[in-house]
Design a protein around this motif. Structure first.
Motif, short mmCIF file in Angstrom:
data_model
loop_
_atom_site.label_atom_id
_atom_site.label_comp_id
_atom_site.label_asym_id
_atom_site.label_seq_id
_atom_site.Cartn_x
_atom_site.Cartn_y
_atom_site.Cartn_z
N VAL A 132 38.59 41.05 36.65
CA VAL A 132 39.24 41.08 37.96
C VAL A 132 39.93 39.76 38.26
O VAL A 132 41.07 39.73 38.72
N VAL A 133 39.25 38.66 38.00
CA VAL A 133 39.82 37.34 38.29
C VAL A 133 41.08 37.07 37.47
O VAL A 133 42.09 36.58 37.99
N LEU A 134 41.03 37.42 36.18
CA LEU A 134 42.18 37.19 35.30
C LEU A 134 43.12 38.38 35.22
O LEU A 134 44.13 38.32 34.52
N ARG A 135 42.74 39.46 35.90
CA ARG A 135 43.54 40.69 35.93
C ARG A 135 43.85 41.19 34.52
O ARG A 135 45.00 41.35 34.12
N VAL A 136 42.78 41.43 33.79
CA VAL A 136 42.89 41.97 32.43
C VAL A 136 43.11 43.47 32.53
O VAL A 136 42.21 44.20 32.97
N PRO A 137 44.28 43.99 32.14
CA PRO A 137 44.60 45.41 32.36
C PRO A 137 43.61 46.38 31.72
O PRO A 137 43.20 47.36 32.34
N SER A 138 43.20 46.13 30.49
CA SER A 138 42.35 47.07 29.78
C SER A 138 40.91 47.09 30.28
O SER A 138 40.16 48.02 30.00
N TRP A 139 40.53 46.06 31.02
CA TRP A 139 39.16 45.97 31.52
C TRP A 139 39.07 46.20 33.03
O TRP A 139 38.03 45.96 33.63
N VAL A 252 35.87 31.42 41.24
CA VAL A 252 34.94 30.62 40.45
C VAL A 252 33.98 29.85 41.37
O VAL A 252 32.78 29.79 41.11
N ALA A 253 34.54 29.29 42.44
CA ALA A 253 33.69 28.57 43.39
C ALA A 253 32.65 29.51 43.99
O ALA A 253 31.48 29.14 44.18
N GLY A 254 33.06 30.73 44.28
CA GLY A 254 32.13 31.71 44.83
C GLY A 254 31.06 32.11 43.83
O GLY A 254 29.90 32.29 44.20
#
Length: 435
Positions: A132-139, A252-254
């Protein structure tokens, strides 16, 4: 919980059949849940070899599971396509096989096995958060403008089911920073999937834990992980809305802040309650601030599933006893201003079985469920029993809302959790299943 796992032997080695079952679990996690042919073959072969090496007695579960597989073959022959029965035969074999193998493990081996299951499930949660953070399409999966974590399984609801089972088992393991940290990652991962059915299943599982292990112990074990996840998810929400720019620094801080909360909360003594209330209130504020984007996930409405359910019930009315045949369940329905829609799965495994294998198949499936519950009842009192029961019940509930039995990873984790609670000879030298 029920009984905290006590001292372990200096050295605990898992038997080769159990290691093969764990390998099947890991392989299915990596191979998109084992949904596609390579993943199905790999997980099925590993469980099959484990069964050959373990040579367990089939017991009641094996007999009814075998009857279900045989009925699928018969139904396929009646339709002139016996190959269509293979997925059902494999599913029954994988689930029952994993239970029978794990039931041979002794207490110390089960503690280690439970820890590994929790660890793998926690990695699923972490990879979902990263996706979600890196917006990986396949995942990830985009639904109603939200980016939902799917991890390597590529299906958010299946990923959530695996994590719910892992979380419930983690709550009965011997307390440690690693177990607490894993629980935190699991809660965070479940939230990142935005799976409504998973939340319902988790609530039911926690209720089972409260009844079987006591609500005070359950709350004490679950609260740090849940409240830590509240912090992590509040920071992740901006990255989940597709229309917004991702906020990796905030996320990341969260995550770090949530981990600090999860690991530090039990050490706050009398300050625990006010800080917990403060964190809970902060979570409510965070959700309220994103209410517009989360509206679809906070609603119980699902037009597509409602349409597919109606089509499935029409199919059952036409062929209630024998069904339409394994693999032949397709559901057509009309959506206003969108024309005819088709869905391969009805998102209710019990109804899916009724459609494809008829009332005969559903009775056999319920027989498998009854055999599992009977085995769990006979295994009560063991250290992991409460978590095992909670995980199995949660998966049974979740199966009424999503297509989970079509993914080997869910069948394997369900078998692992059930086997952890089945009766055992403790020394692992004789089959533990005596139902």
């Amino acid at each position: 919980m029920g009984e905290v796992v006590g001292a372990r032997r200096e050295s605990v080695a898992l038997p080769v059949p159990v290691l093969l079952v764990l390998a099947a679990f890991a392989a299915a996690v990596v191979a998109q849940g084992g949904y596609y042919l390579p993943g199905r073959v790999m997980s099925g072969l590993l469980v099959g070899v484990a069964l050959v090496l373990a040579r367990p007695r089939p017991g009641l579960l094996g007999v009814i599971g075998g009857a279900l597989a045989l009925w699928a073959v018969v139904r396929g022959l009646l339709e002139g396509d016996v190959v269509s029965a293979v997925p059902t035969v494999a599913a029954a074999g994988v689930f029952a096989g994993v239970v029978l193998v794990v039931a041979q493990a002794d207490r110390d081996q089960r503690e280690m096995l439970g820890t590994v299951v929790v660890g793998v499930a926690a990695l699923v949660g972490l990879t979902g958060w990263v996706a979600v953070v890196l917006r990986v399409p396949s995942w990830t999966t985009v639904a109603e403008g939200l980016l939902r974590a799917a991890s390597t399984l590529t299906y958010p609801n299946a990923a959530a089911a695996v994590m719910v089972a892992g979380l419930l088992v983690s709550l009965v393991l011997r307390p440690s920073p690693l177990v607490t940290g894993a629980g935190f990652l699991l809660c965070t991962g479940i939230g990142a999937t935005m799976s409504r059915a998973a939340v319902v299943a988790l609530a039911v599982g926690l209720l089972v834990l409260c009844v079987s292990a006591g609500w005070r112990k359950t709350v004490a074990a679950a609260a740090p992980a849940v409240l830590g996840a509240v912090v992590a998810l509040a920071a992740l929400l901006p990255s989940m809305r597709v229309a917004d720019e991702p906020g990796p620094v905030l996320a990341v801080a969260g995550l770090v802040g949530g981990a600090v909360v999860a690991l530090g909360l039990p050490r706050l003594g009398r300050f625990v309650v006010p800080i917990a209330l403060l964190l809970a209130a902060g979570g409510v504020v965070a959700v309220a601030s994103f209410a517009d984007g989360l509206a679809t996930r906070l609603s119980v409405s699902s037009p597509d599933r409602a349409g597919a359910t109606g089509a499935a019930l029409d199919s059952v009315a036409r062929t209630p006893l024998l069904g339409v045949g394994p693999g032949n369940g397709s559901f057509f329905f009309d959506r206003v201003n969108e024309g005819t829609r088709v869905m391969r799965y009805v998102h209710n495994e019990y109804l899916q079985v009724l459609v494809e294998l008829g009332a005969v198949g559903l009775v056999l499936v319920l027989g498998v469920v009854a055999a599992v519950l009977l085995g769990l009842w006979r295994g009560r009192g063991t250290p992991l029993w409460a978590g095992s029961c909670a995980a199995v019940v949660a998966l049974l509930v979740h199966s009424g809302f999503d297509f989970l039995w079509h993914l080997p990873v869910v069948l394997v984790v369900a078998g692992l959790c059930a086997g952890l609670g089945f009766p055992s000879t403790r020394d692992g030298s004789v089959e533990g299943v005596v139902a």
